[in-house]
Scaffold this active site. Structure first.
Site, PDB file in Angstrom:
ATOM      1  N   LYS A 123     -31.070 -27.609   0.042  1.00 33.80           N
ATOM      2  CA  LYS A 123     -29.730 -28.168  -0.420  1.00 33.80           C
ATOM      3  C   LYS A 123     -30.038 -29.436  -0.731  1.00 33.80           C
ATOM      4  CE  LYS A 123     -25.391 -27.568  -1.619  1.00 33.80           C
ATOM      5  NZ  LYS A 123     -25.799 -28.000  -3.115  1.00 33.80           N
ATOM      6  N   GLN A 152     -32.265 -35.832   3.213  1.00 26.12           N
ATOM      7  CA  GLN A 152     -31.279 -34.885   3.032  1.00 26.12           C
ATOM      8  C   GLN A 152     -31.520 -33.818   4.048  1.00 26.12           C
ATOM      9  OE1 GLN A 152     -29.673 -34.851  -0.308  1.00 26.12           O
ATOM     10  NE2 GLN A 152     -28.250 -33.749   0.743  1.00 26.12           N
ATOM     11  N   LYS A 178     -34.441 -31.872  -2.650  1.00 27.66           N
ATOM     12  CA  LYS A 178     -33.968 -32.771  -3.874  1.00 27.66           C
ATOM     13  C   LYS A 178     -34.910 -32.498  -5.014  1.00 27.66           C
ATOM     14  CE  LYS A 178     -31.068 -36.141  -4.167  1.00 27.66           C
ATOM     15  NZ  LYS A 178     -29.759 -36.542  -3.785  1.00 27.66           N
ATOM     16  N   GLY A 196     -25.635 -32.295  -7.968  1.00 25.99           N
ATOM     17  CA  GLY A 196     -25.931 -33.598  -8.796  1.00 25.99           C
ATOM     18  C   GLY A 196     -26.134 -34.948  -7.912  1.00 25.99           C
ATOM     19  N   ASP A 197     -26.743 -35.791  -8.588  1.00 24.70           N
ATOM     20  CA  ASP A 197     -27.176 -37.074  -8.179  1.00 24.70           C
ATOM     21  C   ASP A 197     -27.062 -38.171  -9.104  1.00 24.70           C
ATOM     22  OD1 ASP A 197     -28.434 -38.217  -5.527  1.00 24.70           O
ATOM     23  OD2 ASP A 197     -29.442 -39.203  -7.342  1.00 24.70           O
ATOM     24  N   THR A 249     -18.291 -37.679  -1.915  1.00 24.44           N
ATOM     25  CA  THR A 249     -19.176 -38.530  -1.267  1.00 24.44           C
ATOM     26  C   THR A 249     -18.444 -40.228  -1.100  1.00 24.44           C
ATOM     27  OG1 THR A 249     -20.951 -37.579  -2.413  1.00 24.44           O
ATOM     28  CG2 THR A 249     -21.559 -39.676  -1.526  1.00 24.44           C
ATOM     29  N   ASN A 279     -20.324 -42.231  -9.779  1.00 29.76           N
ATOM     30  CA  ASN A 279     -19.378 -41.361  -8.934  1.00 29.76           C
ATOM     31  C   ASN A 279     -19.103 -41.737  -7.518  1.00 29.76           C
ATOM     32  OD1 ASN A 279     -19.866 -38.612  -6.725  1.00 29.76           O
ATOM     33  ND2 ASN A 279     -18.437 -38.284  -8.502  1.00 29.76           N
ATOM     34  N   SER A 298     -20.212 -29.815  -0.770  1.00 28.61           N
ATOM     35  CA  SER A 298     -20.934 -28.817  -1.517  1.00 28.61           C
ATOM     36  C   SER A 298     -21.015 -27.528  -0.655  1.00 28.61           C
ATOM     37  CB  SER A 298     -22.407 -29.313  -1.814  1.00 28.61           C
ATOM     38  OG  SER A 298     -22.405 -29.838  -3.040  1.00 28.61           O
TER      39      SER A 298
HETATM   40  P1  NDP Z   1     -24.017 -42.304 -10.962  1.00 27.47           P
HETATM   41  O1  NDP Z   1     -25.220 -41.982 -11.624  1.00 27.47           O
HETATM   42  O2  NDP Z   1     -22.597 -41.775 -10.983  1.00 27.47           O
HETATM   43  O3  NDP Z   1     -24.001 -43.734 -10.473  1.00 27.47           O
HETATM   44  C1  NDP Z   1     -25.003 -44.656 -10.261  1.00 27.47           C
HETATM   45  C2  NDP Z   1     -24.567 -46.242 -10.302  1.00 27.47           C
HETATM   46  O4  NDP Z   1     -25.355 -46.977  -9.794  1.00 27.47           O
HETATM   47  C3  NDP Z   1     -24.352 -46.541 -11.625  1.00 27.47           C
HETATM   48  O5  NDP Z   1     -23.221 -47.555 -11.896  1.00 27.47           O
HETATM   49  C4  NDP Z   1     -25.477 -47.124 -12.200  1.00 27.47           C
HETATM   50  O6  NDP Z   1     -25.500 -48.359 -12.810  1.00 27.47           O
HETATM   51  C5  NDP Z   1     -25.960 -47.981 -10.732  1.00 27.47           C
HETATM   52  N1  NDP Z   1     -27.341 -48.105 -10.387  1.00 27.47           N
HETATM   53  C6  NDP Z   1     -28.428 -47.542 -10.683  1.00 27.47           C
HETATM   54  N2  NDP Z   1     -29.597 -47.896 -10.741  1.00 27.47           N
HETATM   55  C7  NDP Z   1     -29.218 -49.040 -10.265  1.00 27.47           C
HETATM   56  C8  NDP Z   1     -30.149 -50.154 -10.013  1.00 27.47           C
HETATM   57  N3  NDP Z   1     -31.415 -50.229 -10.172  1.00 27.47           N
HETATM   58  N4  NDP Z   1     -29.590 -51.464  -9.786  1.00 27.47           N
HETATM   59  C9  NDP Z   1     -28.266 -51.583  -9.626  1.00 27.47           C
HETATM   60  N5  NDP Z   1     -27.320 -50.382  -9.964  1.00 27.47           N
HETATM   61  C10 NDP Z   1     -27.936 -49.233 -10.465  1.00 27.47           C
HETATM   62  O7  NDP Z   1     -24.786 -41.812  -9.263  1.00 27.47           O
HETATM   63  P2  NDP Z   1     -23.986 -41.715  -7.977  1.00 27.47           P
HETATM   64  O8  NDP Z   1     -22.782 -42.463  -7.759  1.00 27.47           O
HETATM   65  O9  NDP Z   1     -23.772 -39.993  -7.916  1.00 27.47           O
HETATM   66  O10 NDP Z   1     -25.056 -42.003  -6.860  1.00 27.47           O
HETATM   67  C11 NDP Z   1     -25.426 -43.299  -6.426  1.00 27.47           C
HETATM   68  C12 NDP Z   1     -25.956 -43.201  -5.223  1.00 27.47           C
HETATM   69  O11 NDP Z   1     -25.562 -42.239  -4.148  1.00 27.47           O
HETATM   70  C13 NDP Z   1     -27.407 -42.653  -5.072  1.00 27.47           C
HETATM   71  O12 NDP Z   1     -28.392 -43.258  -4.151  1.00 27.47           O
HETATM   72  C14 NDP Z   1     -27.381 -41.212  -4.683  1.00 27.47           C
HETATM   73  O13 NDP Z   1     -28.517 -40.536  -4.421  1.00 27.47           O
HETATM   74  C15 NDP Z   1     -26.151 -41.137  -3.834  1.00 27.47           C
HETATM   75  N6  NDP Z   1     -25.478 -40.338  -3.423  1.00 27.47           N
HETATM   76  C16 NDP Z   1     -24.739 -39.463  -4.131  1.00 27.47           C
HETATM   77  C17 NDP Z   1     -24.180 -38.198  -3.936  1.00 27.47           C
HETATM   78  C18 NDP Z   1     -23.234 -37.687  -4.994  1.00 27.47           C
HETATM   79  O14 NDP Z   1     -22.482 -36.656  -4.467  1.00 27.47           O
HETATM   80  N7  NDP Z   1     -23.340 -37.943  -5.969  1.00 27.47           N
HETATM   81  C19 NDP Z   1     -24.331 -37.682  -2.588  1.00 27.47           C
HETATM   82  C20 NDP Z   1     -24.801 -38.488  -1.640  1.00 27.47           C
HETATM   83  C21 NDP Z   1     -25.719 -39.781  -2.032  1.00 27.47           C
HETATM   84  P3  NDP Z   1     -25.998 -48.088 -14.401  1.00 27.47           P
HETATM   85  O15 NDP Z   1     -24.926 -47.151 -15.188  1.00 27.47           O
HETATM   86  O16 NDP Z   1     -26.202 -49.112 -15.151  1.00 27.47           O
HETATM   87  O17 NDP Z   1     -27.242 -47.414 -14.415  1.00 27.47           O
END
Ligand code: NDP
Length: 454
Positions: free
Chosen positions: A99, A120, A135, A174-175, A219, A250, A386
């Site tokens: 998962k 994970q 993943k 998603g991620d 999250t 997100n 999830s």
């Molecule tokens: P999204 O794609 O929705 O958002 C990612 C955000 O991070 C965007 O604002 C993006 O900006 C920014 N970002 C990405 N790369 C960089 C970088 N190199 N420097 C600065 N900002 C950056 O992803 P999520 O919100 O879903 O995920 C964010 C984090 O949370 C990840 O590490 C993910 O693994 C973790 N996570 C997510 C879960 C989920 O349920 N969604 C669950 C558990 C963990 P830009 O638009 O400019 O790329």
């Protein structure tokens, strides 16, 4: 016991295991970083329970059960053929079906997917739900792509992935770069190819087609619930606190919403190009309008309100705050930024993203006594919800928002308590990194030992 240079990195009982990984996985720095952090904090548990050093439990835990790499050909809007690389790392199925989410971002490679799958596995163990760890993702860059291109890419990705997943086998979600729209296209293609309406094969679905209430928020909300628990044991709370949140995707958006609901003022948010500061409190409706409806840049926030200013250079961690929530990506908060946060009076840090703080930064927080919630505990609310979505799918039921949110809050409180108690039991009170790693490890390792050498 062979000792190597790894011993100088704080590893004693696990030095040989890590030295082998350094050799075999030398091109995967993020994976080595994640494994090192875990092994280092397992040392007190291994001293007490030598049985975990038998049966090569550690070596098996650090090696994925299966790694799938595949070609993803698709046609862009100009009619040109594009070729991307797809990954699914099925890391550990001791506790249940693999998962973990799918990430679509140009930086994705095997080492990053392995680090995320390893984390994970332990994170999922902390949720108390019957789910293993995995993943996946692709180096596909969704930025600037049309809806039709996203759909064709997702369909091609699932055309291969469908052979490897199933509600009892492997359940993606998603991620980064994969939200409800992408989950829809992926699930649609799975259904079409298999001729099965197998809701439990993927999570993060829309509410009309098997999704769970609160999954979108989970999250971000969960991260804030976890930080709130850490604050509570110190006699504090979000009320009246300045909060800085990196990212505007997100996790960041819903962390911001919950932090504000609990009385905090979110003064800064970012994307990969820069950050905005709004001292009167970020207007989340505006952020969501910019990011969610038009996939715009955070800079537009400052263009649209006189209250805010935009900073293109530098780091969001220069903004003074009481609570920092890194919610963007791995290694986005380094030792220097941690020292700045500390100087500015930060009292709590919760990792909404996976491994956003570098090892140097984590050390700064732990040494100074800042309440530090590591991602595998603090952001486990997404995968926990999830798991709740899978439960609803299995019983063909759907729960109300408030009930699901309550379950999420209880799970986060349980994870917090487990990490806290484990840390204290192993002589490191307040060290949630050690608590999370040992608690997750013991659960997975005990089960692996029960299931034999497989
Ligand atoms: P999204 O794609 O929705 O958002 C990612 C955000 O991070 C965007 O604002 C993006 O900006 C920014 N970002 C990405 N790369 C960089 C970088 N190199 N420097 C600065 N900002 C950056 O992803 P999520 O919100 O879903 O995920 C964010 C984090 O949370 C990840 O590490 C993910 O693994 C973790 N996570 C997510 C879960 C989920 O349920 N969604 C669950 C558990 C963990 P830009 O638009 O400019 O790329």
């Amino acid at each position: 016991m062979t000792t190597t240079g790894a011993e100088g990195n704080g590893l004693r009982l696990t030095a040989k295991v890590f030295a082998d990984i350094e050799q075999r996985d030398r091109h995967e720095p993020e994976f080595r970083q994640a494994v090192h952090e875990v092994l280092e904090s397992l040392e007190p548990a291994l001293e007490r329970h030598g049985e975990y050093l038998d049966g090569r439990v550690l070596e098996r835990l650090c090696e994925p059960e299966r790694q799938i790499i595949f070609r993803v050909p698709w046609t862009d809007d100009k009619g040109d053929i594009q070729v991307n690389r797809g990954f699914r790392v099925e890391f550990n199925s001791a506790l249940g079906p693999y998962k973990g989410g799918l990430r679509f971002h140009p930086s994705v490679n095997l080492g990053i997917v392995k680090f995320l799958g390893f984390e994970q596995t332990l994170k999922n163990a902390l949720t108390g739900l019957p789910i293993g760890g995995g993943k996946g993702g692709s180096d596909f860059d969704p930025k600037g792509r049309s809806d039709a291109e996203i759909m064709r890419f997702c369909q091609s990705f699932m055309t291969e992935l469908h052979r490897h997943i199933g509600e009892y086998t492997d359940v993606p979600a998603g991620d980064i770069g994969v939200g409800r729209r992408e989950i829809g296209y992926l699930f649609g293609q799975y259904k079409r190819i298999t001729n099965r309406y197998e809701s439990g094969v993927i999570t993060g679905k829309g509410l009309n087609w098997g999704g769970s209430q609160v999954r979108v928020e989970a999250t971000g909300y969960g991260t804030v619930y976890f930080v709130d628990e850490m604050l509570r044991v110190r006699g504090e709370g979000f009320g009246g606190k300045r909060v800085v949140i990196s990212g505007s995707g997100n996790v960041a958006v819903y962390a911001a919403q919950k932090a504000a609901e609990l009385g905090g003022t979110v003064v800064a948010m970012s994307d990969s190009a820069g950050y905005v500061v709004d001292e009167s409190g970020i207007d989340l409706d505006l952020v969501r309008e910019i990011k969610e409806t038009r996939a715009g840049r955070i800079k537009e926030y400052a263009d649209r309100t006189t209250r805010a200013h935009y900073v293109a250079d530098g780091t969001i961690w220069d903004v003074a705050c009481d609570i920092a929530l890194p919610c963007a990506t791995q290694n986005e908060l380094d030792g220097r930024s941690a020292a700045t946060l500390l100087r500015n009076g930060v009292i709590a840090v919760g990792e909404g993203a996976n491994m956003p703080a570098t090892p140097d930064a984590v050390k700064v927080f732990l040494d100074s006594g800042v309440a530090f919630g590591p991602g595998k505990a603090a952001n486990a609310g997404g995968v926990a919800t999830s798991g709740l979505e899978m439960q609803q799918n299995a019983s063909r039921d759907s729960w109300h928002f408030d009930y699901t949110d309550k379950r999420l809050a209880e799970i986060m409180a349980d994870i917090h308590a487990m990490c806290r108690e484990t840390a204290a039991a192993y002589g490191a009170p307040g060290n949630y990194v050690l608590g999370a790693n040992i608690a997750g490890f013991i659960k997975v390792a005990d089960t692996m030992r029960d299931l034999g050498v497989i």
